[in-house]
Design a protein around this motif. Structure first.
Motif, PDB file in Angstrom:
ATOM      1  N   ARG A  29       0.827  -1.191   0.000  1.00 58.79           N
ATOM      2  CA  ARG A  29       0.000   0.000   0.000  1.00 58.79           C
ATOM      3  C   ARG A  29       0.869   1.252   0.000  1.00 58.79           C
ATOM      4  O   ARG A  29       1.913   1.294   0.637  1.00 58.79           O
ATOM      5  N   VAL A  30       0.425   2.272  -0.703  1.00 56.31           N
ATOM      6  CA  VAL A  30       1.182   3.512  -0.870  1.00 56.31           C
ATOM      7  C   VAL A  30       0.470   4.633  -0.128  1.00 56.31           C
ATOM      8  O   VAL A  30      -0.754   4.768  -0.216  1.00 56.31           O
ATOM      9  N   THR A  31       1.227   5.409   0.636  1.00 55.50           N
ATOM     10  CA  THR A  31       0.699   6.564   1.357  1.00 55.50           C
ATOM     11  C   THR A  31       1.291   7.828   0.761  1.00 55.50           C
ATOM     12  O   THR A  31       2.504   7.911   0.572  1.00 55.50           O
ATOM     13  N   THR A  32       0.449   8.818   0.486  1.00 55.42           N
ATOM     14  CA  THR A  32       0.873  10.068  -0.112  1.00 55.42           C
ATOM     15  C   THR A  32       0.568  11.210   0.840  1.00 55.42           C
ATOM     16  O   THR A  32      -0.562  11.318   1.325  1.00 55.42           O
ATOM     17  N   ASN A  33       1.564  12.035   1.146  1.00 59.20           N
ATOM     18  CA  ASN A  33       1.341  13.260   1.902  1.00 59.20           C
ATOM     19  C   ASN A  33       1.858  14.432   1.081  1.00 59.20           C
ATOM     20  O   ASN A  33       2.178  14.286  -0.093  1.00 59.20           O
ATOM     21  N   SER A  34       1.948  15.603   1.718  1.00 59.22           N
ATOM     22  CA  SER A  34       2.310  16.799   0.963  1.00 59.22           C
ATOM     23  C   SER A  34       3.770  16.819   0.543  1.00 59.22           C
ATOM     24  O   SER A  34       4.172  17.667  -0.245  1.00 59.22           O
ATOM     25  N   ARG A  35       4.574  15.901   1.048  1.00 61.90           N
ATOM     26  CA  ARG A  35       5.999  15.910   0.739  1.00 61.90           C
ATOM     27  C   ARG A  35       6.430  14.756  -0.152  1.00 61.90           C
ATOM     28  O   ARG A  35       7.209  14.934  -1.071  1.00 61.90           O
ATOM     29  N   GLU A  36       5.930  13.552   0.134  1.00 61.04           N
ATOM     30  CA  GLU A  36       6.447  12.411  -0.598  1.00 61.04           C
ATOM     31  C   GLU A  36       5.416  11.306  -0.642  1.00 61.04           C
ATOM     32  O   GLU A  36       4.431  11.311   0.099  1.00 61.04           O
ATOM     33  N   THR A  37       5.676  10.346  -1.529  1.00 58.96           N
ATOM     34  CA  THR A  37       4.857   9.150  -1.656  1.00 58.96           C
ATOM     35  C   THR A  37       5.708   7.964  -1.236  1.00 58.96           C
ATOM     36  O   THR A  37       6.767   7.713  -1.816  1.00 58.96           O
ATOM     37  N   VAL A  38       5.254   7.238  -0.213  1.00 55.05           N
ATOM     38  CA  VAL A  38       6.048   6.190   0.426  1.00 55.05           C
ATOM     39  C   VAL A  38       5.235   4.910   0.494  1.00 55.05           C
ATOM     40  O   VAL A  38       4.018   4.940   0.718  1.00 55.05           O
ATOM     41  N   CYS A  39       5.904   3.778   0.307  1.00 54.63           N
ATOM     42  CA  CYS A  39       5.273   2.467   0.499  1.00 54.63           C
ATOM     43  C   CYS A  39       5.283   2.134   1.989  1.00 54.63           C
ATOM     44  O   CYS A  39       6.327   2.190   2.635  1.00 54.63           O
ATOM     45  N   ASP A  40       4.125   1.781   2.547  1.00 56.42           N
ATOM     46  CA  ASP A  40       4.032   1.476   3.967  1.00 56.42           C
ATOM     47  C   ASP A  40       4.681   0.144   4.322  1.00 56.42           C
ATOM     48  O   ASP A  40       5.044  -0.078   5.479  1.00 56.42           O
ATOM     49  N   ASP A  41       4.826  -0.745   3.342  1.00 55.68           N
ATOM     50  CA  ASP A  41       5.353  -2.077   3.636  1.00 55.68           C
ATOM     51  C   ASP A  41       6.880  -2.126   3.596  1.00 55.68           C
ATOM     52  O   ASP A  41       7.520  -2.577   4.541  1.00 55.68           O
ATOM     53  N   CYS A  42       7.480  -1.656   2.502  1.00 57.67           N
ATOM     54  CA  CYS A  42       8.938  -1.761   2.358  1.00 57.67           C
ATOM     55  C   CYS A  42       9.645  -0.431   2.559  1.00 57.67           C
ATOM     56  O   CYS A  42      10.883  -0.388   2.614  1.00 57.67           O
TER      57      CYS A  42
END
Length: 310
Positions: A29-42
């Motif tokens: 799953r991918v989480t996006t905020n105002s700064r970056e897009t990060v994978c929650d798993d790896c």
């Protein structure tokens, strides 16, 4: 239902869940905020710094002028949302050294300014709670977004009069635990107690209070959510972690791990996966990383083994 409405309005809106996109590395799953897009798993950073929040000028070592004219951005992690005023040190606006008399005067002004920052008991409690949340999230290696959500949840709990007669540190720790669960990045009560000043029992009590009074939409914590944490502690190979996730999916289809400790199920899956991939992790090391007994690892290993061979 009113308390749920309060939480959903005040929770940090900086975080958005992007359910349509998946990680190109692990399909997590991918989480996006105002700064970056990060994978929650790896933890893979897929995209970052979409908005340049830095200054519009450049500075050089041989430049004596100070071009800074703006403070830090607003943040919910501080009681004044980061818009407070700070009295400078040592030099005036023309970069000239202040006299000793003027420095003593500024010292007295800073002292009175520091005392006047918190005009009420509510603000003083917020300062203490936010300091604890910032310290604990840093110790647990959590993101800035989770830190801000924890501070906002603490503010919501304070508005609901949940701090009366209770420890500020315990409520702050429960907020950190609850926000981790809400973002499906759970930490155990033992993990939070290690970085907190409170014991596990008081943290559990305050978390149940928050969950009951604010009606938090906390999803159930599954073993696959604890898997990256255990694999990282053991420095397990990515192939082993992937195989462990497949075993947990098979166990969920056959309802094998229902009602069991999710940490134990994740540890058993990782141990079985290591034997199948040839990595052969030590059973005691897996149990220590998951904070469960070796007996639990063996029992979950046998349950998953029966599913894998079915």
């Amino acid at each position: 239902m009113a308390s749920r409405h309060i939480y959903q309005q005040t929770v940090d809106e900086d975080v958005q869940q992007n359910d349509q996109n998946t990680c190109p590395e692990c399909s997590g799953r991918v989480t996006t905020n105002s700064r970056e897009t990060v994978c929650d798993d790896c933890g893979l950073v897929i995209a970052g710094e979409r908005i340049d929040r830095g200054p519009e000028w450049r500075e050089f070592d041989d430049d004596s002028t100070n071009s800074r004219r703006a403070g830090s951005p607003n943040t919910v992690a501080r009681h004044d949302r980061g818009i407070g005023t700070e009295i400078g040190w040592g030099r005036d606006s023309d970069d000239r050294q202040l006299t000793q008399e003027k420095q003593r005067q500024l010292y007295r002004l800073r002292r009175e300014h520091r005392r006047s920052k918190a005009e009420s008991t509510t603000e003083r409690n917020q300062i203490q709670g936010f300091v604890e949340i910032r310290r604990m999230t840093a110790a647990l290696g959590l993101s800035q977004s989770i830190r801000d959500q924890g501070c906002q949840l603490f503010r919501t709990a304070q508005d609901a009069n949940l701090l009366q007669g209770r420890s500020i540190e315990a409520i702050a720790t429960a907020c950190v635990y609850a926000v981790c669960r809400l973002n499906e990045q759970p930490r155990t009560f033992g993990d939070t107690a290690q970085v907190s000043k409170m014991d596990e029992e008081r943290i559990r009590h305050c978390y149940r209070l928050l969950n009951r009074e604010l009606d938090l939409p906390v999803p159930p914590a599954g073993p696959e959510q604890y898997l990256p944490q255990i694999a990282s502690a053991l420095d397990a190979h990515h192939e082993t972690e992937r195989r462990a996730r497949e075993l947990l999916e098979q166990a969920d289809e056959h309802c094998v791990s229902n009602g069991q400790n999710p940490m134990g199920a994740a540890a058993g899956a990782l141990y079985l996966a290591s034997r199948q991939t040839g990595e052969h992790l030590n059973q005691d090391a897996v149990a220590d990383a998951a904070d469960v007994s070796a007996v639990t690892v063996r029992e979950r290993y046998r349950d998953l083994q029966s599913v894998a061979t079915a």
